[in-house]
Design a protein around this motif. Structure first.
Motif, PDB file in Angstrom:
ATOM      1  N   ALA A   1      77.192  49.692  35.338  1.00 43.56           N
ATOM      2  CA  ALA A   1      76.790  50.721  36.293  1.00 43.56           C
ATOM      3  C   ALA A   1      75.944  51.810  35.643  1.00 43.56           C
ATOM      4  O   ALA A   1      74.985  52.314  36.244  1.00 43.56           O
ATOM      5  CB  ALA A   1      78.030  51.344  36.944  1.00 43.56           C
ATOM      6  N   LEU A   2      76.269  52.180  34.413  1.00 38.61           N
ATOM      7  CA  LEU A   2      75.616  53.319  33.763  1.00 38.61           C
ATOM      8  C   LEU A   2      74.631  52.913  32.674  1.00 38.61           C
ATOM      9  O   LEU A   2      73.769  53.704  32.294  1.00 38.61           O
ATOM     10  CB  LEU A   2      76.672  54.246  33.154  1.00 38.61           C
ATOM     11  CG  LEU A   2      77.611  54.924  34.141  1.00 38.61           C
ATOM     12  CD1 LEU A   2      78.764  55.605  33.411  1.00 38.61           C
ATOM     13  CD2 LEU A   2      76.857  55.939  35.000  1.00 38.61           C
ATOM     14  N   GLY A   3      74.762  51.703  32.163  1.00 39.93           N
ATOM     15  CA  GLY A   3      73.970  51.286  31.021  1.00 39.93           C
ATOM     16  C   GLY A   3      74.787  51.458  29.754  1.00 39.93           C
ATOM     17  O   GLY A   3      75.384  52.514  29.517  1.00 39.93           O
ATOM     18  N   ARG A   4      74.832  50.422  28.944  1.00 39.99           N
ATOM     19  CA  ARG A   4      75.670  50.465  27.748  1.00 39.99           C
ATOM     20  C   ARG A   4      75.294  51.628  26.831  1.00 39.99           C
ATOM     21  O   ARG A   4      76.149  52.344  26.311  1.00 39.99           O
ATOM     22  CB  ARG A   4      75.556  49.133  26.997  1.00 39.99           C
ATOM     23  CG  ARG A   4      76.393  49.098  25.726  1.00 39.99           C
ATOM     24  CD  ARG A   4      76.354  47.752  25.027  1.00 39.99           C
ATOM     25  NE  ARG A   4      77.084  47.832  23.763  1.00 39.99           N
ATOM     26  CZ  ARG A   4      78.386  47.726  23.652  1.00 39.99           C
ATOM     27  NH1 ARG A   4      79.126  47.528  24.715  1.00 39.99           N
ATOM     28  NH2 ARG A   4      78.968  47.810  22.454  1.00 39.99           N
ATOM     29  N   GLU A   5      74.015  51.828  26.629  1.00 39.31           N
ATOM     30  CA  GLU A   5      73.588  52.895  25.720  1.00 39.31           C
ATOM     31  C   GLU A   5      73.959  54.268  26.267  1.00 39.31           C
ATOM     32  O   GLU A   5      74.400  55.153  25.525  1.00 39.31           O
ATOM     33  CB  GLU A   5      72.079  52.817  25.494  1.00 39.31           C
ATOM     34  CG  GLU A   5      71.566  53.863  24.518  1.00 39.31           C
ATOM     35  CD  GLU A   5      70.066  53.800  24.361  1.00 39.31           C
ATOM     36  OE1 GLU A   5      69.517  54.688  23.707  1.00 39.31           O
ATOM     37  OE2 GLU A   5      69.460  52.869  24.917  1.00 39.31           O
ATOM     38  N   ASN A   6      73.787  54.458  27.564  1.00 41.25           N
ATOM     39  CA  ASN A   6      74.155  55.748  28.160  1.00 41.25           C
ATOM     40  C   ASN A   6      75.641  56.030  27.984  1.00 41.25           C
ATOM     41  O   ASN A   6      76.035  57.170  27.702  1.00 41.25           O
ATOM     42  CB  ASN A   6      73.791  55.766  29.641  1.00 41.25           C
ATOM     43  CG  ASN A   6      72.303  55.764  29.874  1.00 41.25           C
ATOM     44  OD1 ASN A   6      71.537  56.282  29.060  1.00 41.25           O
ATOM     45  ND2 ASN A   6      71.870  55.179  30.981  1.00 41.25           N
ATOM     46  N   LEU A   7      76.467  55.011  28.160  1.00 37.74           N
ATOM     47  CA  LEU A   7      77.914  55.211  28.065  1.00 37.74           C
ATOM     48  C   LEU A   7      78.362  55.430  26.626  1.00 37.74           C
ATOM     49  O   LEU A   7      79.161  56.329  26.342  1.00 37.74           O
ATOM     50  CB  LEU A   7      78.632  53.997  28.666  1.00 37.74           C
ATOM     51  CG  LEU A   7      80.165  54.055  28.680  1.00 37.74           C
ATOM     52  CD1 LEU A   7      80.654  55.218  29.526  1.00 37.74           C
ATOM     53  CD2 LEU A   7      80.733  52.741  29.200  1.00 37.74           C
ATOM     54  N   HIS A   8      77.856  54.621  25.701  1.00 43.37           N
ATOM     55  CA  HIS A   8      78.361  54.648  24.328  1.00 43.37           C
ATOM     56  C   HIS A   8      77.628  55.631  23.425  1.00 43.37           C
ATOM     57  O   HIS A   8      78.176  56.019  22.378  1.00 43.37           O
ATOM     58  CB  HIS A   8      78.282  53.245  23.717  1.00 43.37           C
ATOM     59  CG  HIS A   8      79.252  52.278  24.309  1.00 43.37           C
ATOM     60  ND1 HIS A   8      80.520  52.098  23.828  1.00 43.37           N
ATOM     61  CD2 HIS A   8      79.136  51.442  25.384  1.00 43.37           C
ATOM     62  CE1 HIS A   8      81.146  51.181  24.550  1.00 43.37           C
ATOM     63  NE2 HIS A   8      80.330  50.763  25.501  1.00 43.37           N
ATOM     64  N   GLU A   9      76.419  56.042  23.791  1.00 34.79           N
ATOM     65  CA  GLU A   9      75.661  56.932  22.910  1.00 34.79           C
ATOM     66  C   GLU A   9      75.333  58.262  23.582  1.00 34.79           C
ATOM     67  O   GLU A   9      75.645  59.328  23.050  1.00 34.79           O
ATOM     68  CB  GLU A   9      74.384  56.237  22.431  1.00 34.79           C
ATOM     69  CG  GLU A   9      74.668  55.029  21.546  1.00 34.79           C
ATOM     70  CD  GLU A   9      73.401  54.386  21.019  1.00 34.79           C
ATOM     71  OE1 GLU A   9      72.299  54.728  21.502  1.00 34.79           O
ATOM     72  OE2 GLU A   9      73.495  53.537  20.123  1.00 34.79           O
ATOM     73  N   VAL A  10      74.686  58.231  24.742  1.00 35.23           N
ATOM     74  CA  VAL A  10      74.279  59.480  25.376  1.00 35.23           C
ATOM     75  C   VAL A  10      75.500  60.320  25.743  1.00 35.23           C
ATOM     76  O   VAL A  10      75.582  61.508  25.415  1.00 35.23           O
ATOM     77  CB  VAL A  10      73.408  59.200  26.621  1.00 35.23           C
ATOM     78  CG1 VAL A  10      73.082  60.498  27.348  1.00 35.23           C
ATOM     79  CG2 VAL A  10      72.131  58.485  26.208  1.00 35.23           C
ATOM     80  N   LEU A  11      76.469  59.714  26.434  1.00 35.90           N
ATOM     81  CA  LEU A  11      77.662  60.453  26.822  1.00 35.90           C
ATOM     82  C   LEU A  11      78.400  60.997  25.600  1.00 35.90           C
ATOM     83  O   LEU A  11      78.798  62.165  25.565  1.00 35.90           O
ATOM     84  CB  LEU A  11      78.573  59.537  27.650  1.00 35.90           C
ATOM     85  CG  LEU A  11      79.858  60.118  28.216  1.00 35.90           C
ATOM     86  CD1 LEU A  11      80.265  59.350  29.470  1.00 35.90           C
ATOM     87  CD2 LEU A  11      81.008  60.046  27.212  1.00 35.90           C
ATOM     88  N   VAL A  12      78.574  60.162  24.593  1.00 34.34           N
ATOM     89  CA  VAL A  12      79.293  60.574  23.392  1.00 34.34           C
ATOM     90  C   VAL A  12      78.554  61.701  22.685  1.00 34.34           C
ATOM     91  O   VAL A  12      79.143  62.714  22.293  1.00 34.34           O
ATOM     92  CB  VAL A  12      79.494  59.367  22.457  1.00 34.34           C
ATOM     93  CG1 VAL A  12      79.997  59.807  21.089  1.00 34.34           C
ATOM     94  CG2 VAL A  12      80.469  58.377  23.088  1.00 34.34           C
ATOM     95  N   ASP A  13      77.243  61.561  22.533  1.00 38.14           N
ATOM     96  CA  ASP A  13      76.466  62.577  21.835  1.00 38.14           C
ATOM     97  C   ASP A  13      76.468  63.901  22.586  1.00 38.14           C
ATOM     98  O   ASP A  13      76.505  64.979  21.979  1.00 38.14           O
ATOM     99  CB  ASP A  13      75.032  62.075  21.663  1.00 38.14           C
ATOM    100  CG  ASP A  13      74.486  62.362  20.273  1.00 38.14           C
ATOM    101  OD1 ASP A  13      75.275  62.324  19.314  1.00 38.14           O
ATOM    102  OD2 ASP A  13      73.288  62.627  20.146  1.00 38.14           O
TER     103      ASP A  13
END
Length: 521
Positions: A50-62
């Protein structure tokens, strides 16, 4: 040591945590806690889709560190040393306060209890809105502040601000945060089946976290300064905080990404002149007099070197007639004609933004007319009252060593004083003795001769900030030039001192413009 140079001591703690892969030197493992929460999510594959793997694991975390970068004395970190990730350099493509400061919470709040608790509910609602109306990358960015404030509540000295070893008890010196902060097997739970139920569930969960971490603060003080006994206690708080964050993320995704009644759409393109040195910076798009806002992100075709282009998109908006505003650094803001949004239809509004006067101005909101967060409260400026005068301070703008900067102003108030403060960089030095310090305010109130050695960390600047001041009593354009060189490259802020009640009554505009290499034209 100069006042403005002293207050940036905490920046070094954050930067060290961001740039050292080994032992994290402060509690501040915001990204480690966020990462642990993401990894524990039920139905993770569903959220990645739904959000995109990179958005969930990198953007959100950062973006879980954003509220720290929002402070003027820390914002330079966003421009200088944060890691460049693949998704449009997510922490360098916007200003932190694009997501931290919102209409429901337009001013910065303290990060310790009880002040930090004020931020939870406003950012809960803002996060739900972003998940339902904005693009996945912008929604993941907006989740960052909510997680950050929860994580701060989980730090023992934040839950108990009277703890006398505040800084020391945010530190993992012997344990590696990236290795120990993990919650495998934790079953995240839904905090409520409706928005209101989830809000109430979040409130109870946060109250429980405060009580949990206050107990750890008491236990930590009892074993102080034995770090072999202290750090396992701090870890208990970090792990419980990760569990709370996992509950919050699971709840936000379950509610925010659920199917919504069909609404109206709005999209468009924003074009502007290039922003010197940082042309990935996006454009803020706001539906005036509403809580709806987003960021136009850089388009692939913008890389022609002659300017910038970005796109924005809303969905599921309420039908109605709106005025839409777009703003980007080094450009003048623009407000659209009334646009009517209809259910099931997507309206298109493009914004060709004109350059500032003079072009290339790196000062944010340089005429103080942009006020989307509150009436007569200019966005990207902070104001305080001192002795009956208003002192406005701009958001820091990044500067580059070896570049000459033109600093100038046109005033409305002939008595106003305008200063351009180039900040000095510095280095962090560990001090072993700790006594008598309970918080940052206590540390700053100490006389300089006593401040050295009175905390786990002391900021040792390489030089005091340079201040260029325009003469009072003249309203016509005036300029001074400053060749930026080390150590004065931690950014520049503009400070306006006036008798007028609002900043817009004191200045017509201010500017800081890079004009080429030192000694150049």
């Amino acid at each position: 040591m100069g006042r403005k140079g002293r207050v940036v001591w905490w920046l070094g703690i954050v930067l060290a945590n961001l740039t050292r892969p080994a032992i994290a030197p402060a509690w501040e493992p915001h990204r480690e806690i966020a990462k642990a929460a993401v990894e524990a999510l039920p139905e993770r594959a569903r959220w990645e889709q739904a959000l995109g793997r990179e958005n969930l694991h990198e953007v959100l975390v950062d973006c879980s560190i954003l509220p720290d970068l929002c402070y003027p004395f820390m914002a330079g970190a966003q421009w200088r040393v944060l890691p460049e990730l693949t998704n449009a350099r997510p922490l360098k493509s916007f200003y932190a306060d694009d997501y931290v400061l919102i209409r429901a919470l337009p001013q910065r709040v303290g990060h310790a209890v009880p002040q930090v608790s004020e931020a939870i509910e406003p950012h809960y609602w803002r996060t739900l809105q972003a998940l339902r109306t904005e693009t996945p990358v912008n929604a993941c960015r907006q989740i960052g502040p909510l997680l950050h404030y929860i994580q701060d509540i989980g730090a023992p000295p934040h839950a108990n601000p009277k703890c006398p070893h505040g800084i020391a008890m945010e530190v993992f010196r012997k344990m590696r945060a990236e290795e120990i902060i993990r919650i495998p097997g934790y079953q995240a739970r839904l905090l409520g089946k409706t928005d209101q139920e989830a809000r109430d569930g979040l409130r109870k969960r946060v109250e429980g976290l405060i009580a949990f971490s206050r107990q750890r603060a008491d236990r930590g003080m009892a074993v102080w300064p034995d770090r072999d006994k202290l750090e396992p206690i701090l870890l208990e708080s970090a792990l419980e905080t990760a569990r709370v964050c996992a509950d919050v993320l699971y709840t936000m995704f379950t509610l925010g990404l659920a199917p919504q009644p069909e609404g109206a759409g709005l999209e468009g393109t924003v074009t502007a002149e290039a922003f010197p040195f940082y042309n990935d910076l996006g454009a803020r798009v706001v539906l005036l007099n509403t809580d709806y806002c987003t960021l136009a992100v850089s388009s692939p075709q913008k890389s022609n070197g002659a300017g910038w282009q970005g796109t924005y998109r809303f969905r599921n908006l309420p039908a109605g007639t709106y005025h839409v505003l777009a703003y980007r650094t080094a450009s003048q803001m623009q407000v659209s004609e009334p646009v009517t949004l209809e259910v099931g239809k997507v309206a298109k509004v493009d914004f060709p933004l004109a350059p500032t006067d003079p072009p290339g101005n790196i000062v944010e909101n340089p005429d103080a007319r942009l006020c989307t967060l509150g009436k007569d409260k200019p966005d990207r400026w902070q104001a305080r009252s001192v002795g009956g005068q208003t002192i406005g301070t701009s958001t820091p703008a990044p500067v580059v060593a070896g570049t000459l900067y033109r600093c100038g102003a046109v005033l409305k108030d002939p008595k106003a004083r305008v200063s351009f403060i180039f900040r000095a960089t510095g280095e962090l030095k560990e001090v072993r003795s700790v006594s008598g310090i309970t918080n940052l305010a206590d540390w700053l109130r100490l006389p300089p001769k006593e401040r050295e050695g009175k905390g786990d960390y002391t900021w040792v600047p390489w030089g005091d900030p340079v201040s260029l001041t325009l003469a009072q009593g003249q309203t016509r354009p005036r300029e001074q030039c400053f060749p930026a060189a080390e150590p004065y490259t931690a950014g520049v802020v503009v400070e306006v001192q006036t008798d007028k009640p609002t900043l817009a009554e004191a200045i017509e505009r201010v500017w800081v413009v890079p004009v080429g290499p030192k000694g150049g034209p």
